[in-house]
Design a protein around this motif. Structure first.
Motif, PDB file in Angstrom:
ATOM      1  N   ASN A  83       0.791  -1.165   0.342  1.00  0.00           N
ATOM      2  CA  ASN A  83      -0.051  -0.046  -0.050  1.00  0.00           C
ATOM      3  C   ASN A  83       1.237   1.571  -0.244  1.00  0.00           C
ATOM      4  N   VAL A  84       0.916   2.022  -1.227  1.00  0.00           N
ATOM      5  CA  VAL A  84       1.847   3.311  -1.528  1.00  0.00           C
ATOM      6  C   VAL A  84       1.126   4.062  -0.625  1.00  0.00           C
ATOM      7  N   TYR A  85       1.455   5.243  -0.357  1.00  0.00           N
ATOM      8  CA  TYR A  85       0.259   7.012  -0.238  1.00  0.00           C
ATOM      9  C   TYR A  85       1.170   7.652  -0.200  1.00  0.00           C
ATOM     10  N   VAL A  86       1.248   9.321  -1.050  1.00  0.00           N
ATOM     11  CA  VAL A  86       1.837   9.549  -1.423  1.00  0.00           C
ATOM     12  C   VAL A  86       0.736  11.080  -0.837  1.00  0.00           C
ATOM     13  N   THR A  87       1.184  11.961   0.215  1.00  0.00           N
ATOM     14  CA  THR A  87       0.241  12.955   0.399  1.00  0.00           C
ATOM     15  C   THR A  87       0.999  14.438   0.242  1.00  0.00           C
ATOM     16  N   HIS A  88       0.655  15.428   0.920  1.00  0.00           N
ATOM     17  CA  HIS A  88       0.915  16.821   0.998  1.00  0.00           C
ATOM     18  C   HIS A  88       0.558  17.603   1.746  1.00  0.00           C
ATOM     19  N   LEU A  89       1.189  17.976   3.096  1.00  0.00           N
ATOM     20  CA  LEU A  89       0.154  18.394   3.676  1.00  0.00           C
ATOM     21  C   LEU A  89      -0.159  19.883   3.902  1.00  0.00           C
ATOM     22  N   HIS A  90      -0.971  21.085   4.589  1.00  0.00           N
ATOM     23  CA  HIS A  90      -0.880  22.530   4.684  1.00  0.00           C
ATOM     24  C   HIS A  90       0.457  22.596   5.117  1.00  0.00           C
ATOM     25  N   ALA A  91       1.102  23.620   4.365  1.00  0.00           N
ATOM     26  CA  ALA A  91       2.558  24.436   5.051  1.00  0.00           C
ATOM     27  C   ALA A  91       2.444  25.453   6.615  1.00  0.00           C
ATOM     28  N   GLU A  92       3.509  25.725   7.136  1.00  0.00           N
ATOM     29  CA  GLU A  92       3.439  26.025   7.835  1.00  0.00           C
ATOM     30  C   GLU A  92       3.749  27.592   8.137  1.00  0.00           C
ATOM     31  N   TYR A  93       4.129  28.269   6.703  1.00  0.00           N
ATOM     32  CA  TYR A  93       4.643  29.736   6.320  1.00  0.00           C
ATOM     33  C   TYR A  93       5.331  30.839   7.991  1.00  0.00           C
ATOM     34  N   CYS A  94       4.702  30.104   9.062  1.00  0.00           N
ATOM     35  CA  CYS A  94       5.249  31.178  10.302  1.00  0.00           C
ATOM     36  C   CYS A  94       5.123  30.412  11.464  1.00  0.00           C
ATOM     37  N   ARG A  95       6.335  29.809  12.004  1.00  0.00           N
ATOM     38  CA  ARG A  95       6.400  28.983  13.029  1.00  0.00           C
ATOM     39  C   ARG A  95       5.986  29.422  14.297  1.00  0.00           C
ATOM     40  N   GLU A  96       6.346  30.616  14.655  1.00  0.00           N
ATOM     41  CA  GLU A  96       6.164  31.585  15.800  1.00  0.00           C
ATOM     42  C   GLU A  96       4.643  31.349  16.572  1.00  0.00           C
ATOM     43  N   LYS A  97       3.815  31.829  15.025  1.00  0.00           N
ATOM     44  CA  LYS A  97       1.949  32.597  15.044  1.00  0.00           C
ATOM     45  C   LYS A  97       1.433  32.036  13.764  1.00  0.00           C
ATOM     46  N   ASP A  98       1.450  29.990  14.036  1.00  0.00           N
ATOM     47  CA  ASP A  98       0.781  29.203  13.176  1.00  0.00           C
ATOM     48  C   ASP A  98       0.021  28.740  13.004  1.00  0.00           C
ATOM     49  N   ALA A  99      -0.701  29.927  12.621  1.00  0.00           N
ATOM     50  CA  ALA A  99      -2.550  30.124  12.673  1.00  0.00           C
ATOM     51  C   ALA A  99      -2.933  28.422  12.012  1.00  0.00           C
ATOM     52  N   TYR A 100      -2.095  27.766  11.182  1.00  0.00           N
ATOM     53  CA  TYR A 100      -2.723  26.840  10.703  1.00  0.00           C
ATOM     54  C   TYR A 100      -2.636  25.472  11.062  1.00  0.00           C
ATOM     55  N   LEU A 101      -1.684  25.449  11.941  1.00  0.00           N
ATOM     56  CA  LEU A 101      -0.601  24.304  12.972  1.00  0.00           C
ATOM     57  C   LEU A 101      -2.491  23.374  12.835  1.00  0.00           C
ATOM     58  N   PRO A 102      -4.039  24.057  13.613  1.00  0.00           N
ATOM     59  CA  PRO A 102      -4.731  23.352  14.481  1.00  0.00           C
ATOM     60  C   PRO A 102      -5.611  22.639  13.047  1.00  0.00           C
ATOM     61  N   HIS A 103      -5.239  22.867  12.126  1.00  0.00           N
ATOM     62  CA  HIS A 103      -5.211  22.281  10.266  1.00  0.00           C
ATOM     63  C   HIS A 103      -4.637  20.911  10.118  1.00  0.00           C
ATOM     64  N   ARG A 104      -3.225  21.459   9.924  1.00  0.00           N
ATOM     65  CA  ARG A 104      -2.308  20.743   9.566  1.00  0.00           C
ATOM     66  C   ARG A 104      -2.553  19.140  10.986  1.00  0.00           C
ATOM     67  N   VAL A 105      -2.609  18.985  12.458  1.00  0.00           N
ATOM     68  CA  VAL A 105      -2.935  17.843  13.277  1.00  0.00           C
ATOM     69  C   VAL A 105      -3.791  17.515  12.676  1.00  0.00           C
ATOM     70  N   VAL A 106      -5.319  18.002  12.251  1.00  0.00           N
ATOM     71  CA  VAL A 106      -6.280  17.597  11.965  1.00  0.00           C
ATOM     72  C   VAL A 106      -5.963  16.363  10.417  1.00  0.00           C
ATOM     73  N   GLN A 107      -5.143  17.673   9.686  1.00  0.00           N
ATOM     74  CA  GLN A 107      -4.420  16.040   8.130  1.00  0.00           C
ATOM     75  C   GLN A 107      -3.557  15.652   8.821  1.00  0.00           C
ATOM     76  N   ALA A 108      -2.852  15.543   9.261  1.00  0.00           N
ATOM     77  CA  ALA A 108      -1.933  14.271  10.093  1.00  0.00           C
ATOM     78  C   ALA A 108      -2.860  13.058  10.541  1.00  0.00           C
ATOM     79  N   TRP A 109      -4.021  13.708  11.534  1.00  0.00           N
ATOM     80  CA  TRP A 109      -5.379  12.575  12.097  1.00  0.00           C
ATOM     81  C   TRP A 109      -6.118  12.024  11.202  1.00  0.00           C
ATOM     82  N   GLU A 110      -6.543  12.484   9.980  1.00  0.00           N
ATOM     83  CA  GLU A 110      -7.435  12.414   8.824  1.00  0.00           C
ATOM     84  C   GLU A 110      -6.543  11.022   8.254  1.00  0.00           C
TER      85      GLU A 110
END
Length: 409
Positions: free
Chosen positions: A131-158
């Motif tokens: 089973n070969v999987y390929v993926t691309h998750l949401h970019a970070e852009y700013c590590r200090e104030k990462d507004a997308y962290l919850p979305h990326r965690v949801v993506q990792a969970w899914e």
């Protein structure tokens, strides 16, 4: 059986950064990538950010001799950008698009339009089901104030849930892609801890390439160095992860990354460095043992941490939903007041006061525009709240099962 010869598998993974009209020297780099793949004869090629189907078609034509089997995963407004090339027949494919993927009004980032997804290809290699999987998750852009962290965690969970529920019949699981997470970030720790996937970089017997396995490095001419200022060596966000099923073992004999410009040129293949792994797969004939319960406390800890990040995102989404809803309500009230004023003027109630038709019309259009925009944002953030809330409830349920019945993890 244990005496069976090991299967040697060469895997290539790269975020190609091939955005039509925006990525620098895109066509030239796609040609260079195709040349490299033809020269080295990889068994599996996992690519991300191949946004143009023409680029995919060009690669497919060039790789027809060494990797005659391929699949392009389509999703979102402009596509997922994911594709797989294989030396062996692809038996089946499946695509899952992540439920959250940033914000449509963040046009400068554009992740929302890209349909970030995970693609699955089922491949039979010498009688072993991969089973070969390929993926691309949401970019970070700013590590200090990462507004997308919850979305990326949801993506990792899914992503981990998708792998868990689709890989039960597989002998070997292989995941490659741009995860946009540092090795110690909560999302990748959750992914690895729950699925049991092993990191080729930490497991390999021999490594050659950028220091610390970094795949986004400062001396790449396409890299925005200001984003890497806190990381002088670069960051490692592209991965090849794997695990063996019952009766098999997998080990990474060698791992390489590209280290800058392509041979004989003045440009690299992409703004990312490619990851190349040589895996050895062997049939043991022995059933896999039960996962030890000592792993449960670590899983509970990382899942609790991930749930906290999702809850933070849920609170922010609720605030944004409330703000956009209030803005829509105020715009609607303004339109109603204007309508009442217009009716009064038509009825002669405002005689003696010339009615400013142009100003009134402009204000009405402005209020209508604000109403439509705020209503759209309110609906979007309502969906975001529901997705975050649903993920948080799934995590809460999983935590309860882990704590009450550790053996069911």
């Amino acid at each position: 059986m244990e005496g069976d010869p090991a299967l040697r598998l060469r895997v290539f993974d790269l975020n190609c950064w091939a955005i039509r009209y925006l990525s620098k020297r895109r066509q030239e780099r796609i040609r260079l990538i195709g040349d490299r793949l033809c020269q080295e004869g990889f068994d599996l090629v996992l690519l991300q950010e191949v946004w143009s189907e023409q680029d995919y078609s060009d690669l497919k034509a060039k790789l027809g001799g060494c990797c005659p089997y391929s699949h392009y995963f389509r999703s979102g407004v402009i596509g997922s950008g994911l594709c797989i090339f294989s030396k062996f027949p692809i038996l089946d494919t499946l695509l899952y698009q992540y439920s959250l993927n940033g914000y449509p009004y963040m046009l400068q980032h554009g992740d929302w339009f890209c349909g970030k997804s995970v693609g699955l290809a089922v491949i039979n290699i010498s009688g072993i089901v991969f089973n070969v999987y390929v993926t691309h998750l949401h970019a970070e852009y700013c590590r200090e104030k990462d507004a997308y962290l919850p979305h990326r965690v949801v993506q990792a969970w899914e992503l981990l849930q998708f792998i868990r529920h689709t890989a039960k019949a597989a002998d070997v699981v292989l995941l490659g892609g741009d995860l946009n997470m540092h090795p110690q970030d909560v999302g990748i720790r959750l992914l690895r801890c729950w699925t049991g996937l092993r990191d080729a970089f930490t497991e390999t017997k021999h490594f050659e390439g950028c220091e610390d396995g970094c795949t986004l490095i400062p001396n790449n001419c396409f890299t925005v160095n200001s984003e890497l200022q806190p990381f002088p060596l670069g960051i490692r966000i592209d991965y090849i992860l794997y695990k063996a099923g019952s009766g098999f073992t997998v080990r990474c004999e060698e791992l390489q990354t590209t280290t800058g410009t392509a041979p004989g040129t003045d440009i690299p293949y992409s703004d990312h460095e490619a990851v190349m792994a040589t895996l050895h797969v062997q049939r043991t004939g022995q059933a896999a043992g039960v996962t030890p319960s000592t792993a449960v406390p670590a899983l509970v800890e990382v899942l609790s941490e991930a749930r906290t990040e999702v809850r933070v995102g849920l609170q922010a989404a609720r605030r944004q939903r409330y703000s956009s809803g209030r803005m829509a309500l105020l715009a609607l009230l303004l339109l109603l007041l204007q309508a009442a004023a217009a009716l009064g003027a038509l009825a002669g109630l405002a005689e003696g006061q010339p009615f400013p038709k142009l100003s009134f019309a402009l204000l009405a259009f402005l209020a209508l525009g604000v109403l439509l925009l705020a209503t759209g944002l309110h609906l979007f953030h309502t969906i975001e709240v529901k997705m975050l809330q649903g993920t948080e409830e799934q995590m809460r349920m999983a935590l309860g099962v882990l704590q009450e019945h550790p053996g069911r993890s």
